[in-house]
Design a protein around this motif. Structure first.
Motif, PDB file in Angstrom:
ATOM      1  N   LYS A 101       0.767  -1.128   0.043  1.00  0.00           N
ATOM      2  CA  LYS A 101      -0.058   0.075  -0.071  1.00  0.00           C
ATOM      3  C   LYS A 101       1.017   1.161  -0.205  1.00  0.00           C
ATOM      4  O   LYS A 101       2.136   1.329   0.596  1.00  0.00           O
ATOM      5  N   ALA A 102       0.496   2.504  -0.639  1.00  0.00           N
ATOM      6  CA  ALA A 102       1.174   3.607  -0.712  1.00  0.00           C
ATOM      7  C   ALA A 102       0.686   4.316   0.383  1.00  0.00           C
ATOM      8  O   ALA A 102      -0.491   4.594   0.672  1.00  0.00           O
ATOM      9  N   VAL A 103       1.733   4.754   1.356  1.00  0.00           N
ATOM     10  CA  VAL A 103       1.209   5.772   2.359  1.00  0.00           C
ATOM     11  C   VAL A 103       2.151   7.205   2.250  1.00  0.00           C
ATOM     12  O   VAL A 103       3.118   7.120   1.763  1.00  0.00           O
ATOM     13  N   ASN A 104       1.527   8.095   2.980  1.00  0.00           N
ATOM     14  CA  ASN A 104       2.109   9.469   2.616  1.00  0.00           C
ATOM     15  C   ASN A 104       3.517   9.576   3.712  1.00  0.00           C
ATOM     16  O   ASN A 104       3.282   8.926   4.720  1.00  0.00           O
ATOM     17  N   GLY A 105       4.549  10.056   3.249  1.00  0.00           N
ATOM     18  CA  GLY A 105       5.920  10.015   3.975  1.00  0.00           C
ATOM     19  C   GLY A 105       6.647  11.170   3.890  1.00  0.00           C
ATOM     20  O   GLY A 105       6.297  12.020   2.867  1.00  0.00           O
TER      21      GLY A 105
END
Ligand SMILES: Nc1nc2c(ncn2[C@@H]2O[C@H](COP(=O)(O)OP(=O)(O)OP(=O)(O)O)[C@@H](O)[C@H]2O)c(=O)[nH]1
Ligand SMILES: [Mg+2]
Length: 684
Positions: free
Chosen positions: A187-191
């Protein structure tokens, strides 16, 4: 209807298999238009829904989606990537305001990509680039970016860069910010950009900033003095640069992993124009339509789809004005009044009725129309406007068709004829003499798929026979002859008499008829009949049944009879004169020559060029870059009809090619002899 300033209408364009349909699927999912992402491999995407598309795992016609993103309406068109299915490309480009140009991270820009890019530029459409498949093992993002400048001659500005290793991608970094999308358990998560990638991103940032600065005289001065641009300065320069084509912003992602979709939608929102930004539309008569909701309602029909419920759906782009479902507009090509009552929004094969009204830029489907066809314009009769017809390439190849069962010719003809409505690049002919059915199209695959579709839809069995090379015949020299037709059978006779001079014209001139009759040697009303008689005979050929081209006929004398002359008699006279002239002139066979573009890994170059010369090909040039060689050559069409399997075998499946008709050339004598002998055998 959301605000028009935020509305976007765009096409997804790119070479075969780069992931356009998968990208559209990701965008639809990100926008919430679908709640599960379909896959090409499972035949479950929203936009590849035709049975031929799901079985071949490839798009074969444009597909449409209407959805909302952050309160604005998006109209998306997913295009096929294969040349066989792109004959109507210019129609689609006429209907959109911008383009997402997709590039495969493994291949970079391919030869056909260059052609597509040129079509986008000719249509003066702003484009943003999406480099897809960055997750793949052999993905090479830098190479793909470099191929944008080397193959397309554009100045790319990388906005999002993949981080991590090919085959083990960590995520996407924002080049001009500090944020990142990081993959975590799929999953792509904001960072934020991890430390180990900061330096790499800083380099991209410098290169990008310099490119942005170079696009604007004021900015370049500031940049040279201060070495920095502000975020606002960059955003506005990118926006302008995208519109003028000076700069091309580059985004990245992996459609299959649902990575980069939201960033791309935000980029469409920020960088592609709204319909209100579009320049005025002009027609051949000098009429103008403003791309505004307040101008006269006008719809351009740019595509036709077949539909199980209402036979055909006519896809229209609202050019100007506000179109509501209680309206009727006039088909400017036919004069029929057509109701807009059935206007619908499309999402793949599904459609929903439009409840109220739509403004410029909207892409709508219309059904149950009386006379509309692709290319027509609908508007108010009292205020005419006709959208100029986009260009389509000529048909490249013809095949003969036959029914599997004896006597089924009419059924086969009707089955293919039904496809013509939705496919403007398909042609169907029936030879009146032999009653043979001929189908012409953009390439072998185009025709094979058309036949597949016709068989499925009309439940007929069709046999595709050998491809027909569209040879032509021509003459050398000049002669003067008389064509005299005289018949006396009982009552009224037939009399027509003409003198013509027939002479060769340069290649590509076609046919020219000059009326040089003075003093009424042939009455006015019979002159077109002589012309017609000549043209009809020319169509039937002389040597081998192929149309005779590149010649001029001057009709300079003749005689007539007050009672016995008729149009029919002068047509016969023309035809007799033509045949006589052909007997006295030197007749030559012309063969079509195509421009072939082959793209192959460097190591196969020798084999491929050797093979091309054995096919009488002439290499025009070659370019090598990033391990891939692109060879351009002129090759007689008859030698290259079945190139696909041979190239596959020669290059272990890694070669690709496209071809298009270029010109006619005199055929060598051995080919002429062969073609003439085949014709003689057929007509026995
Ligand atoms: N690994 C990987 N595979 C992808 C990605 N995007 C698409 N594919 C695969 O690439 C193949 C082609 O994808 P499509 O979406 O059909 O590509 P397309 O450009 O629409 O193809 P045409 O319409 O036939 O020109 C399919 O097998 C997809 O599953 C991606 O980001 N990563
Ligand atoms: Mg596709």
């Amino acid at each position: 209807m959301g605000p028009l300033t935020k509305q976007r209408t765009y096409a997804i364009v790119g070479t075969a298999g780069c992931g356009k349909t998968s990208l559209a699927e990701m965008l639809l999912f990100q926008a919430g238009a679908i709640n599960r992402m379909g896959k090409i491999e499972e035949g479950s995407t929203t936009l590849d829904y035709e049975p031929e598309e799901t079985s071949h795992k490839s798009s074969m016609q444009p597909a449409f989606a209407t959805f909302e993103y952050k309160g604005a309406q998006h109209f998306l068109v997913d295009l096929p990537g294969d040349n066989n299915f792109l004959g109507d490309l210019n129609y689609i480009l006429t209907a959109v305001d911008g383009v997402i140009f997709v590039v495969d991270a493994i291949d970079g820009v391919r030869p056909l990509g260059r052609k597509l890019w040129k079509a986008i530029q000719d249509a003066e459409l702003p484009a943003i680039v999406f480099i897809n498949k960055i997750d793949r093992d052999r993905a090479d993002f830098d190479m793909a970016v470099n191929s944008l400048s080397s193959m397309l001659g554009i100045r790319p500005v990388v906005m999002q860069s993949p981080i991590g290793q090919p085959g083990n991608i960590a995520g996407l970094a924002d080049v001009f910010g500090n944020s990142a999308l990081l993959l975590d358990g799929g999953k792509a998560v904001n960072g934020v950009v991890p430390d180990e990638f900061k330096e790499e991103i800083a380099v991209l940032r410098d290169v990008g900033m310099e490119n942005i600065a170079s696009s604007d005289e004021v900015l370049i001065e500031k940049y040279l003095e201060e070495g920095e641009l502000t975020q606002e300065e960059m955003n506005s320069a990118i926006k302008t640069g995208t519109k003028t084509g000076e700069l091309v912003p580059v985004f990245a992602g992996a459609s299959l992993l649902n990575l980069g979709g939201e960033l791309l939608l935000d980029a469409v929102d920020a960088l592609l124009p709204s319909p209100l930004d579009r320049p005025d539309w002009k027609d051949a008569e000098g009429n103008v339509r403003k791309s505004s909701p307040d101008d006269t309602p006008t719809v351009f029909i740019f595509n036709t789809l077949s539909d199980p419920f209402s036979a055909y759906l006519y896809m229209g782009r609202v050019v100007s004005g506000t179109v509501s479902t209680d309206m009727s507009l006039t088909d400017m090509q036919t004069g029929e009044s057509e109701r807009m009552g059935n206007a619908m929004f499309m999402l793949g094969k599904n459609h929903t009725p439009i409840k109220d009204a739509v403004g410029p830029g909207a892409i709508i489907a219309l059904s149950k129309l009386k006379s509309v066809k692709t290319g027509h314009t609908l508007t108010e009769e009292k205020n005419p406007f006709i959208v100029p017809q986009p260009e389509t390439p000529p048909q490249l190849i013809s095949y003969a068709l036959a029914p599997k069962e004896k006597g089924g010719e009419d059924k086969v003809y009707a089955a293919i004829q039904k496809l013509l409505e939705e496919d403007p690049c398909l042609r169907l002919f029936r030879d009146e003499v032999t009653s043979e059915i001929l189908i012409s199209g953009m390439g072998q695959l185009h025709i094979e798929i058309a036949v597949e579709k016709a068989q499925r839809r009309s439940k007929v069995d069709i046999v595709l026979k050998t491809p027909q090379v569209p040879y032509r015949e021509t003459i050398q020299g000049k002669v003067q002859v008389q064509g005299r037709h005289k018949k006396q059978t009982g009552g009224r006779g037939q009399f027509g008499d003409c003198w013509i001079e027939m002479e060769a014209l340069p290649r590509g001139s076609g046919y020219v008829f000059e009326d040089a009759i003075v003093g009424g040697a042939i009455p006015r009303q019979y002159i077109p009949a002589v012309d017609k008689g000549i043209q009809e005979s020319a169509m039937r050929g002389f040597l081998a049944g192929y149309p005779v081209v590149d010649f001029k006929v001057k009709l300079y004398d003749g005689s007539y009879h007050n009672v016995d002359s008729s149009e029919m008699a002068f047509k016969m006279a023309g035809s007799i004169a033509f045949k006589k002239a052909m007997e006295q002139l030197k007749v030559k066979l012309l063969e079509p020559v195509v421009t072939l573009m082959v793209s192959i890994p460097d190591e196969f170059m020798g084999d491929v060029i050797g093979d091309l010369s054995s096919r009488r090909g002439k290499v025009l040039g070659s370019d090598s870059q990033g391990g891939v060689t692109e060879v351009r050559a002129h090759v007689p069409m008859s030698e290259i009809l079945r190139y696909a399997p041979d190239l596959r075998a020669m290059t272990a499946g890694q070669g690709m090619f496209t071809m298009e008709f270029d010109h006619y050339e005199e055929a060598p004598s051995n080919i002429t002899e062969k073609v003439v002998a085949e014709f003689a055998a057929l007509s026995q």
